[in-house]
Structure formats: C-alpha cells, structure tokens
Design a protein around this motif. Structure first.
Motif, PDB file in Angstrom:
ATOM      1  N   VAL A   1     -37.357 -36.050 -15.227  1.00  0.00           N
ATOM      2  CA  VAL A   1     -37.007 -36.206 -16.789  1.00  0.00           C
ATOM      3  C   VAL A   1     -35.779 -36.069 -17.099  1.00  0.00           C
ATOM      4  N   VAL A   2     -35.115 -35.057 -16.692  1.00  0.00           N
ATOM      5  CA  VAL A   2     -33.730 -34.484 -17.009  1.00  0.00           C
ATOM      6  C   VAL A   2     -32.685 -35.202 -15.844  1.00  0.00           C
ATOM      7  N   PHE A   3     -32.920 -34.873 -14.933  1.00  0.00           N
ATOM      8  CA  PHE A   3     -31.703 -35.335 -13.557  1.00  0.00           C
ATOM      9  C   PHE A   3     -31.995 -36.824 -12.966  1.00  0.00           C
ATOM     10  N   GLN A   4     -32.864 -37.471 -13.173  1.00  0.00           N
ATOM     11  CA  GLN A   4     -33.213 -38.935 -12.409  1.00  0.00           C
ATOM     12  C   GLN A   4     -33.265 -40.038 -13.777  1.00  0.00           C
ATOM     13  N   GLU A   5     -33.951 -39.746 -14.700  1.00  0.00           N
ATOM     14  CA  GLU A   5     -34.408 -40.771 -15.602  1.00  0.00           C
ATOM     15  C   GLU A   5     -33.393 -40.347 -16.861  1.00  0.00           C
ATOM     16  N   PHE A   6     -32.977 -39.340 -17.094  1.00  0.00           N
ATOM     17  CA  PHE A   6     -31.984 -38.794 -18.434  1.00  0.00           C
ATOM     18  C   PHE A   6     -32.470 -39.373 -19.688  1.00  0.00           C
ATOM     19  N   GLN A   7     -33.887 -38.739 -19.635  1.00  0.00           N
ATOM     20  CA  GLN A   7     -34.755 -39.358 -20.876  1.00  0.00           C
ATOM     21  C   GLN A   7     -34.170 -38.730 -22.035  1.00  0.00           C
ATOM     22  N   LEU A   8     -33.590 -37.529 -22.262  1.00  0.00           N
ATOM     23  CA  LEU A   8     -33.176 -37.057 -23.372  1.00  0.00           C
ATOM     24  C   LEU A   8     -31.939 -37.923 -23.874  1.00  0.00           C
ATOM     25  N   PRO A   9     -30.761 -38.136 -23.397  1.00  0.00           N
ATOM     26  CA  PRO A   9     -29.646 -38.787 -23.822  1.00  0.00           C
ATOM     27  C   PRO A   9     -30.038 -40.348 -23.837  1.00  0.00           C
ATOM     28  N   LYS A  10     -30.987 -40.733 -23.173  1.00  0.00           N
ATOM     29  CA  LYS A  10     -31.348 -42.354 -23.218  1.00  0.00           C
ATOM     30  C   LYS A  10     -32.288 -42.389 -24.408  1.00  0.00           C
TER      31      LYS A  10
ATOM     32  N   GLY B   1     -18.773 -31.949 -20.199  1.00  0.00           N
ATOM     33  CA  GLY B   1     -19.219 -33.192 -20.982  1.00  0.00           C
ATOM     34  C   GLY B   1     -20.839 -33.193 -20.936  1.00  0.00           C
ATOM     35  N   GLN B   2     -21.328 -32.491 -20.276  1.00  0.00           N
ATOM     36  CA  GLN B   2     -22.847 -32.640 -20.033  1.00  0.00           C
ATOM     37  C   GLN B   2     -23.527 -31.943 -21.130  1.00  0.00           C
ATOM     38  N   THR B   3     -22.790 -30.787 -21.590  1.00  0.00           N
ATOM     39  CA  THR B   3     -23.487 -29.959 -22.631  1.00  0.00           C
ATOM     40  C   THR B   3     -22.905 -30.463 -24.102  1.00  0.00           C
ATOM     41  N   ARG B   4     -21.546 -31.131 -23.942  1.00  0.00           N
ATOM     42  CA  ARG B   4     -20.890 -31.408 -25.143  1.00  0.00           C
ATOM     43  C   ARG B   4     -21.701 -32.793 -25.473  1.00  0.00           C
ATOM     44  N   ALA B   5     -22.388 -33.377 -24.733  1.00  0.00           N
ATOM     45  CA  ALA B   5     -23.145 -34.492 -25.279  1.00  0.00           C
ATOM     46  C   ALA B   5     -23.964 -34.491 -26.513  1.00  0.00           C
ATOM     47  N   ALA B   6     -24.346 -33.170 -26.542  1.00  0.00           N
ATOM     48  CA  ALA B   6     -25.295 -32.697 -27.687  1.00  0.00           C
ATOM     49  C   ALA B   6     -24.569 -33.075 -29.010  1.00  0.00           C
ATOM     50  N   GLN B   7     -23.294 -33.192 -29.116  1.00  0.00           N
ATOM     51  CA  GLN B   7     -22.573 -33.364 -30.231  1.00  0.00           C
ATOM     52  C   GLN B   7     -22.820 -34.808 -30.760  1.00  0.00           C
ATOM     53  N   ASN B   8     -22.868 -35.822 -29.786  1.00  0.00           N
ATOM     54  CA  ASN B   8     -23.148 -36.974 -30.148  1.00  0.00           C
ATOM     55  C   ASN B   8     -24.508 -37.380 -30.511  1.00  0.00           C
ATOM     56  N   LEU B   9     -25.503 -36.861 -29.748  1.00  0.00           N
ATOM     57  CA  LEU B   9     -26.822 -36.931 -29.967  1.00  0.00           C
ATOM     58  C   LEU B   9     -27.489 -36.451 -31.416  1.00  0.00           C
ATOM     59  N   CYS B  10     -26.726 -35.302 -31.580  1.00  0.00           N
ATOM     60  CA  CYS B  10     -27.134 -34.736 -32.990  1.00  0.00           C
ATOM     61  C   CYS B  10     -26.074 -35.237 -34.099  1.00  0.00           C
ATOM     62  N   ARG B  11     -26.253 -36.660 -34.274  1.00  0.00           N
ATOM     63  CA  ARG B  11     -25.177 -37.325 -35.082  1.00  0.00           C
ATOM     64  C   ARG B  11     -25.483 -37.192 -36.568  1.00  0.00           C
ATOM     65  N   SER B  12     -26.522 -36.667 -36.969  1.00  0.00           N
ATOM     66  CA  SER B  12     -26.731 -36.554 -38.195  1.00  0.00           C
ATOM     67  C   SER B  12     -26.461 -35.159 -38.988  1.00  0.00           C
ATOM     68  N   ILE B  13     -26.010 -34.229 -37.820  1.00  0.00           N
ATOM     69  CA  ILE B  13     -25.554 -32.918 -38.314  1.00  0.00           C
ATOM     70  C   ILE B  13     -24.012 -33.240 -39.002  1.00  0.00           C
ATOM     71  N   PRO B  14     -23.596 -32.793 -39.996  1.00  0.00           N
ATOM     72  CA  PRO B  14     -22.342 -32.941 -40.690  1.00  0.00           C
ATOM     73  C   PRO B  14     -21.305 -32.498 -39.759  1.00  0.00           C
ATOM     74  N   ALA B  15     -20.142 -33.131 -39.446  1.00  0.00           N
ATOM     75  CA  ALA B  15     -19.221 -32.698 -38.499  1.00  0.00           C
ATOM     76  C   ALA B  15     -18.688 -31.133 -38.877  1.00  0.00           C
ATOM     77  N   LYS B  16     -18.609 -30.799 -40.083  1.00  0.00           N
ATOM     78  CA  LYS B  16     -18.203 -29.526 -40.425  1.00  0.00           C
ATOM     79  C   LYS B  16     -18.968 -28.285 -39.981  1.00  0.00           C
ATOM     80  N   ARG B  17     -20.559 -28.924 -39.587  1.00  0.00           N
ATOM     81  CA  ARG B  17     -21.316 -27.945 -38.953  1.00  0.00           C
ATOM     82  C   ARG B  17     -21.417 -27.943 -37.690  1.00  0.00           C
ATOM     83  N   LYS B  18     -20.363 -28.688 -36.859  1.00  0.00           N
ATOM     84  CA  LYS B  18     -20.398 -28.803 -35.377  1.00  0.00           C
ATOM     85  C   LYS B  18     -19.188 -28.382 -34.830  1.00  0.00           C
ATOM     86  N   GLN B  19     -19.424 -27.624 -33.701  1.00  0.00           N
ATOM     87  CA  GLN B  19     -18.215 -27.059 -33.035  1.00  0.00           C
ATOM     88  C   GLN B  19     -18.430 -27.134 -31.512  1.00  0.00           C
TER      89      GLN B  19
END
Length: 404
Positions: free
Chosen positions: A310-319, A353-371
């Motif tokens: 799920v995580v390392f071969q099919e990348f199901q979370l980011p996809k 970049g692997q962890t930072r990807a969560a910033q784009n995936l959680c696109r509904s969180i307002p920018a001021k609440r993301k660091q």
C-alpha cells in the motif's frame, strides 16, 4: 526455517554470552585478583565486547519516573490507559495540577520497541500530558487474537484518538505518519466530533516517490511475492504467539545494520578503546544506545506486507486510491486540525519531500494553520532524539501546539 535457524544460533551464543559476561567481571572487578594481572584491562574489554555482540536484548524499560516543571522535580507514573491485543496505550501521568495540552505520540511499528522514543517523551513531559502507543511484539500475541493488518493499525489510532477526546494533539514519528493521516482523514470524512486539534508528522513516508532512499528502492525493486516468500516466517513454539506469521525483528535489525555497516563497526571499536582507556561516560553512552537499538520486535506479517504494497509499491495514499473497509482515505477532507510536517535534511530513511507531501494532500487546511520545518544537518533519528530534538525541534512543536 529462518526463525528456527535464529533460535539455534541463540542457543549457541547464550552460553558464550554468559561466559564472557562473567569474564568481564573477573578481569575488571576490584574484588577479583584477576583484575590485577597483566592484560586484565584488555581481557575485560574483549569479554564485554563479545558479550554485547552475542547477548539477546530484551525490551528496555521506559525509566521515565520524573520530570522537571518550572524548575521543580515532579514524579511521573506510567499506566495503561487502553489495552488492545497488539498495542497498549500508555499514559505518563505527572504528579502536578496543570492544564497542559494532551498529546498522543504514535510510535512506529517498524522493528524497534516504542521505547526508542524515550527521549521524545522525556522532552515533551514538562509541558504536555503525554500518551504513547506501545506496540506489542507479535511473537507474544496468541493466534487467538487474530490477524493484524495495516487497516487495523488505522482503526487502533482512530480508537485512541476517540478515547482521548477532542482537545488532543497527535505526533506521529516515521512509519505511523501514513496510518495517522489515514485515521484522521476517515474521521474528517465522517465529520466525527473528536478530531484532534493538531497533527505533527515527523520523517514519514507520506509519499515515498519523493527523494527515494535505499529503503524505498528495496521496496520497489523487489516484487511483493519476494517479500512474502523470503522475509516471512512463523513464530517458534516457545513463544505465546507460536505459529503466527511474522516479519522477524532480527531480519529488520540486520537490514538496519547493513545500511551503515562501517558506522556500526567503528562504534564497536571505539567502545573497545573506551573500555581500555577507562572512559566510562562514553562506554556507558554506547551501552545505552545499543541496548535500545539491538532490542527488536516481530511485526505481524499481514501488517508488514500491507505496508510494502500500500505505502511503498502502490503509493495509495498520495494517489488517493486507499480504501479502508469501504471508506476512501481522503486527506482533503481534513479542515479543522492544524498541520506541522518535520523532515531531517540528511534523513536516509524518509527522504526530503516525503513527509512534506502531507501539506499538499491536506489542501483544505487553511495555509495559516500549516507549517513545515526542515532540520538542517539532521538525520532520521536526530529529528526525535538528541540535542537538536531537545533544543530546537521540541520547542517548535510545543509552540505550534499552543498556537493550534
């Protein structure tokens, strides 16, 4: 057969480890006449080194019995807040009346015990009410408890968050960033009331396609069938989990050692020299590190294989294709919790970049609440243990949590 061979090796090494442990005492104790013979220091150092290379390492204790709050020592009591077959939710309760933020630290289930995060918890205790997931060694879980899949890990995290209530902050370190993000995504999609106030994700494989490391390349260059046929074995009869299919901890440990063999060889040689010189502080630091690093646990085979696929071969979370028991994992559904992602500049397990990807995936969180924060000159373990963690990263997390 792998596990049986390992057990035979343990049976062979145990008497040697016991003998060399006694030898180290014979040649170093001030009450032993052998300690005053020529070459006694060299013999004592050699015996201890052989003992530590051959001994079996048990799960270390947390040993977090006190903390310091406002300059005053405060007692800490460890208790079980929730008990499940594959995990205990621990509470480190401070003997102090304080309205500090409640924090859930989700520890990795990736070969080492949760006590690897001892330094993480120790630094959080003065200013937070801390809970930790303490995963159980799969070889100690009877077959009657059933299987444990990656989806079950997500459900465990979801249950823990519900149990601890809405005023909660979740910190995930390494591997659990993926199931934690999934659990909170499912809660957000269902509009559950107990969603956490914030989530801190540190050095995890949210999107392993970014800056692939040696760990990522292994998962993508070998077929799923290879992992199942070569790395999975059954627990021997002398353990409570006899017959359970697992990914043995000793294989994971061998993989960790193989990533940096020169560093580990040098560390053991330096330990031998420290013993010769009588440098007790450095020798004790070596013992503490390897007592933790060499203590490993078995992972349920279903969980390990699911993670590979799920995580390392099919990348199901980011996809956006991960479906858990009929529910689609959609990080874009998260709106309320604040998000902080942390990476190490020199992380050789979860690349930049692997962890930072969560910033784009959680696109509904307002920018001021993301660091996001990248710790310069910091490797994987340095983001949750050691001087940089204590002096730089932990204070950033504490400030973020209070702001959230």
């Amino acid at each position: 057969m792998l596990y049986q061979f390992h057990e035979m090796q343990r049976a062979f090494l145990t008497p040697l480890a016991a003998f060399t442990e006694a030898g180290a005492q014979w040649f170093s104790s001030p009450y032993s006449p052998l300690a005053y013979t020529p070459l006694s220091r060299q013999l004592a150092a050699s015996c201890e080194l052989i003992h530590r290379l051959g001994k079996e390492y048990q799960k270390p204790a947390w040993n977090l019995t006190s903390t310091v709050i406002d300059g005053q020592p405060v007692k800490v009591a460890e208790s079980v807040a929730l008990n499940k077959p594959f995990c205990r939710l621990l509470h480190f309760e401070r003997d102090a009346r304080r309205d500090d933020p409640r924090v859930l630290v989700v520890a990795p289930l990736s070969g080492h015990h949760a006590t690897l995060l001892r330094d993480t918890v120790r630094a959080l205790l003065p200013n937070h009410d801390v809970y930790v997931t303490d995963w159980v060694d799969a070889r100690m879980v009877p077959l009657s408890a059933g299987a444990f899949h990656l989806n079950d890990y997500v459900h465990y995290v979801r249950d823990f968050i519900r149990h601890l209530g809405p005023d909660l902050h979740v910190i995930s370190v390494c591997q659990p960033t993926v199931p934690v993000l999934a659990a909170i995504s499912l809660m957000a999609s269902a509009n559950e009331p107990n969603q956490p106030r914030s989530m801190v994700m540190m050095g995890g494989p949210i999107d392993p396609r970014e800056s692939p490391t040696q760990v990522n390349r292994l998962a993508t260059t070998k077929p799923y069938s290879w992992f199942e046929s070569q790395l999975i074995d059954r627990v021997p009869v002398r353990y409570p989990g006899a017959g359970r299919r697992v990914y043995p901890g000793f294989l994971q440990h061998a993989g960790f050692m193989a990533m940096n063999p020169d560093r580990h060889l040098k560390s053991h040689y330096d330990f031998y020299l420290d013993l010769l010189r009588g440098d007790d502080d450095d020798a004790q630091a070596h013992r503490r590190f390897y007592d933790e690093y060499n203590a490993v646990l078995d992972m349920p085979a279903e969980f390990y294989l699911d993670t590979i696929r799920v995580v390392f071969q099919e990348f199901q979370l980011p996809k956006g294709t991960w479906n858990i028991d009929g529910e689609l994992v959609n990080p874009a559904a998260i709106r309320g919790p604040a998000l902080l992602t942390i990476e190490g500049e020199l992380d050789d397990i979860s690349g930049q970049g692997q962890t930072r990807a969560a910033q784009n995936l959680c696109r509904s969180i307002p920018a001021k609440r993301k660091q996001h924060y990248t710790a310069t000159g910091c490797g994987h373990y340095g983001i949750f243990a050691g001087r940089r963690w204590r002096e730089t990263i932990c204070p950033k997390i504490a400030a973020f949590i209070r702001q959230a």
